[in-house]
Motif scaffolding. Structure first.
Motif, PDB file in Angstrom:
ATOM      1  N   PRO A 166       1.591   8.825 -29.372  1.00  0.00           N
ATOM      2  CA  PRO A 166       1.086  10.147 -28.964  1.00  0.00           C
ATOM      3  C   PRO A 166       2.152  11.216 -29.195  1.00  0.00           C
ATOM      4  O   PRO A 166       3.299  11.055 -28.778  1.00  0.00           O
ATOM      5  CB  PRO A 166       0.786   9.967 -27.472  1.00  0.00           C
ATOM      6  CG  PRO A 166       0.569   8.494 -27.302  1.00  0.00           C
ATOM      7  CD  PRO A 166       1.498   7.840 -28.274  1.00  0.00           C
ATOM      8  N   ASP A 167       1.776  12.327 -29.844  1.00  0.00           N
ATOM      9  CA  ASP A 167       2.773  13.319 -30.233  1.00  0.00           C
ATOM     10  C   ASP A 167       3.315  14.131 -29.071  1.00  0.00           C
ATOM     11  O   ASP A 167       4.368  14.759 -29.187  1.00  0.00           O
ATOM     12  CB  ASP A 167       2.191  14.256 -31.301  1.00  0.00           C
ATOM     13  CG  ASP A 167       1.013  15.072 -30.791  1.00  0.00           C
ATOM     14  OD1 ASP A 167       0.153  14.508 -30.083  1.00  0.00           O
ATOM     15  OD2 ASP A 167       0.946  16.273 -31.100  1.00  0.00           O
ATOM     16  N   LEU A 168       2.611  14.117 -27.917  1.00  0.00           N
ATOM     17  CA  LEU A 168       3.070  14.905 -26.768  1.00  0.00           C
ATOM     18  C   LEU A 168       3.581  14.035 -25.617  1.00  0.00           C
ATOM     19  O   LEU A 168       3.786  14.527 -24.504  1.00  0.00           O
ATOM     20  CB  LEU A 168       1.935  15.804 -26.259  1.00  0.00           C
ATOM     21  CG  LEU A 168       1.364  16.819 -27.254  1.00  0.00           C
ATOM     22  CD1 LEU A 168       0.277  17.653 -26.596  1.00  0.00           C
ATOM     23  CD2 LEU A 168       2.460  17.715 -27.808  1.00  0.00           C
ATOM     24  N   ALA A 169       3.799  12.768 -25.887  1.00  0.00           N
ATOM     25  CA  ALA A 169       4.226  11.850 -24.818  1.00  0.00           C
ATOM     26  C   ALA A 169       5.534  12.296 -24.160  1.00  0.00           C
ATOM     27  O   ALA A 169       5.753  12.055 -22.974  1.00  0.00           O
ATOM     28  CB  ALA A 169       4.375  10.437 -25.377  1.00  0.00           C
ATOM     29  N   THR A 212      -4.179  11.506 -34.246  1.00  0.00           N
ATOM     30  CA  THR A 212      -4.026  10.130 -34.706  1.00  0.00           C
ATOM     31  C   THR A 212      -3.079   9.399 -33.763  1.00  0.00           C
ATOM     32  O   THR A 212      -1.908   9.747 -33.657  1.00  0.00           O
ATOM     33  CB  THR A 212      -3.454  10.093 -36.137  1.00  0.00           C
ATOM     34  OG1 THR A 212      -4.338  10.825 -37.000  1.00  0.00           O
ATOM     35  CG2 THR A 212      -3.335   8.661 -36.627  1.00  0.00           C
ATOM     36  N   VAL A 213      -3.608   8.428 -33.041  1.00  0.00           N
ATOM     37  CA  VAL A 213      -2.809   7.655 -32.091  1.00  0.00           C
ATOM     38  C   VAL A 213      -3.040   6.174 -32.375  1.00  0.00           C
ATOM     39  O   VAL A 213      -4.173   5.708 -32.425  1.00  0.00           O
ATOM     40  CB  VAL A 213      -3.198   7.964 -30.634  1.00  0.00           C
ATOM     41  CG1 VAL A 213      -2.378   7.116 -29.676  1.00  0.00           C
ATOM     42  CG2 VAL A 213      -2.999   9.442 -30.330  1.00  0.00           C
ATOM     43  N   ARG A 265      -3.305  12.921 -26.644  1.00  0.00           N
ATOM     44  CA  ARG A 265      -2.029  13.325 -27.241  1.00  0.00           C
ATOM     45  C   ARG A 265      -0.858  13.124 -26.269  1.00  0.00           C
ATOM     46  O   ARG A 265       0.290  12.992 -26.693  1.00  0.00           O
ATOM     47  CB  ARG A 265      -2.111  14.791 -27.673  1.00  0.00           C
ATOM     48  CG  ARG A 265      -3.112  15.030 -28.789  1.00  0.00           C
ATOM     49  CD  ARG A 265      -3.174  16.497 -29.162  1.00  0.00           C
ATOM     50  NE  ARG A 265      -1.910  16.955 -29.747  1.00  0.00           N
ATOM     51  CZ  ARG A 265      -1.634  18.230 -29.998  1.00  0.00           C
ATOM     52  NH1 ARG A 265      -2.533  19.168 -29.722  1.00  0.00           N
ATOM     53  NH2 ARG A 265      -0.473  18.571 -30.525  1.00  0.00           N
ATOM     54  N   LEU A 266      -1.162  13.105 -24.972  1.00  0.00           N
ATOM     55  CA  LEU A 266      -0.130  12.840 -23.972  1.00  0.00           C
ATOM     56  C   LEU A 266       0.063  11.340 -23.741  1.00  0.00           C
ATOM     57  O   LEU A 266       0.973  10.934 -23.017  1.00  0.00           O
ATOM     58  CB  LEU A 266      -0.505  13.516 -22.647  1.00  0.00           C
ATOM     59  CG  LEU A 266      -0.424  15.046 -22.621  1.00  0.00           C
ATOM     60  CD1 LEU A 266      -1.136  15.593 -21.390  1.00  0.00           C
ATOM     61  CD2 LEU A 266       1.027  15.508 -22.640  1.00  0.00           C
ATOM     62  N   GLY A 267      -0.833  10.529 -24.326  1.00  0.00           N
ATOM     63  CA  GLY A 267      -0.757   9.083 -24.138  1.00  0.00           C
ATOM     64  C   GLY A 267      -1.401   8.617 -22.854  1.00  0.00           C
ATOM     65  O   GLY A 267      -1.065   7.560 -22.324  1.00  0.00           O
TER      66      GLY A 267
END
Length: 327
Positions: free
Chosen positions: A177-180, A170-171, A76-78
């Motif tokens: 990523p939603d937390l990038a 989902t990436v 999620r952080l990429g």
């Protein structure tokens, strides 16, 4: 020199933040802390100090009952599936400037932690108040999520609350990523003396609440909750600068014992004829190869056990004393 507990509390008073602080015996884990302040209600915080491969550091602060899957969080952080690992004890002391077992969002008040990213469990917002260590693990402080935000804003931080219960992020090409956005923009360089310790590659682990059953071997590595045989130094004990050499010594002792078992087993298995054909050094050669392959894994696991003490480890239980408020 980092902020002290008294300096932190004074800062909170200046901000007119309503808080309660309780002195108690040293508590290295959230389970130990619960013995002294768990009866107060509110959300007891579990705090992880993590780093990625680019030397960027993170505090992940969650409710004690929230499960944190490092592989999922890393995605999620990429950072890929294996991008996050536990930061070393040396990094903890150099960057957050708090003792072992004292990871807390309040450590971000220290200038040395200015590039550390903070992810807060959104579950804190549903609590009447939340309980954290105030830069030391012999006390606990209770504040509301709103007042925690007020503190963070006062030191130039924008609070980031995250749903850490997402299991299958989902990436993809059309789904970044939603937390990038919370990945730190700056890296933190540690002194050369700490470089080796902080460079250890940790196995990926899923951190879950302790279930208080004894875990051994592979199960202990998977759960990362209990580390049988690890002795925890009480707060105030001098930190040895030779901690890495102690790990290496421990690993060498294991490998030496392994060799005493491997050599006779090799001779028995392959028989005298093969030994005579290939020479008496065949057994030692096989043993040395095994040592080479096992050393890195054993060092990684040993250091992982040492570092998980301050997040998910174990502490020998003691009877809870009455909890006095801080003066």
């Amino acid at each position: 020199m980092g902020y002290t507990k008294d300096q932190l509390l004074e800062h909170l008073k200046e901000l007119q933040i309503d808080f309660s602080c309780y002195d108690h015996p040293v508590a290295l884990t959230v389970e130990a802390q619960a013995k002294y302040v768990g009866h107060l209600g509110g959300g007891l915080a579990k705090n992880l100090f993590l780093k990625d491969k680019k030397h960027r550091f993170y505090i992940v602060s969650t409710l004690a009952g929230t499960t944190v899957d490092l592989k999922v969080l890393s995605q999620r952080l990429g950072l890929g599936k294996g991008g996050l690992r536990m930061a070393s004890e040396e990094a903890l002391q150099e960057i957050l400037q708090v003792p072992l077992g004292s990871v807390t969002p309040f450590a971000l008040i220290n200038d040395s932690a200015r590039n550390v990213s903070l992810l807060l469990d959104q579950g804190f917002k549903a609590q009447n108040f939340c309980i954290f260590h105030p830069l030391t693990n012999d006390a606990s402080i209770s504040v509301t999520a709103c007042d925690l935000d007020k503190f963070l804003i006062s030191i130039g931080r924008n609070p980031s609350y995250v749903d850490l219960k997402v299991a299958n992020p989902t990436v993809g090409k059309d789904q970044p990523p939603d937390l990038a956005a919370v990945v730190p923009s700056g890296t933190i360089e540690l002194p050369d003396s700490f470089a080796k310790a902080d460079a250890v590659q940790y196995p990926s682990t899923k951190h879950a609440p302790v279930d208080h059953k004894t875990l051994t071997g592979t199960e202990a590595v998977k759960k990362s909750n209990h580390a049988p045989g690890v002795k925890v130094k009480p707060q105030g004990a001098a930190h040895s600068s030779s901690s890495n050499s102690n790990v290496n010594k421990f690993v060498e002792e294991i490998l030496d014992k392994m060799s005493t078992v491997v050599l006779p087993a090799v001779r028995d298995k392959i028989g005298k004829e093969t030994v005579q054909q290939h020479g008496e050094q065949l057994g030692p050669v096989i043993s040395d190869k095994a040592r080479e392959r096992l050393r890195l894994d054993l060092e990684s696991l040993t250091v992982m056990f040492k570092n998980t003490v301050y997040t998910q480890g174990f502490v020998a239980g003691s009877q809870a004393d009455p909890v006095p408020k801080c003066k």
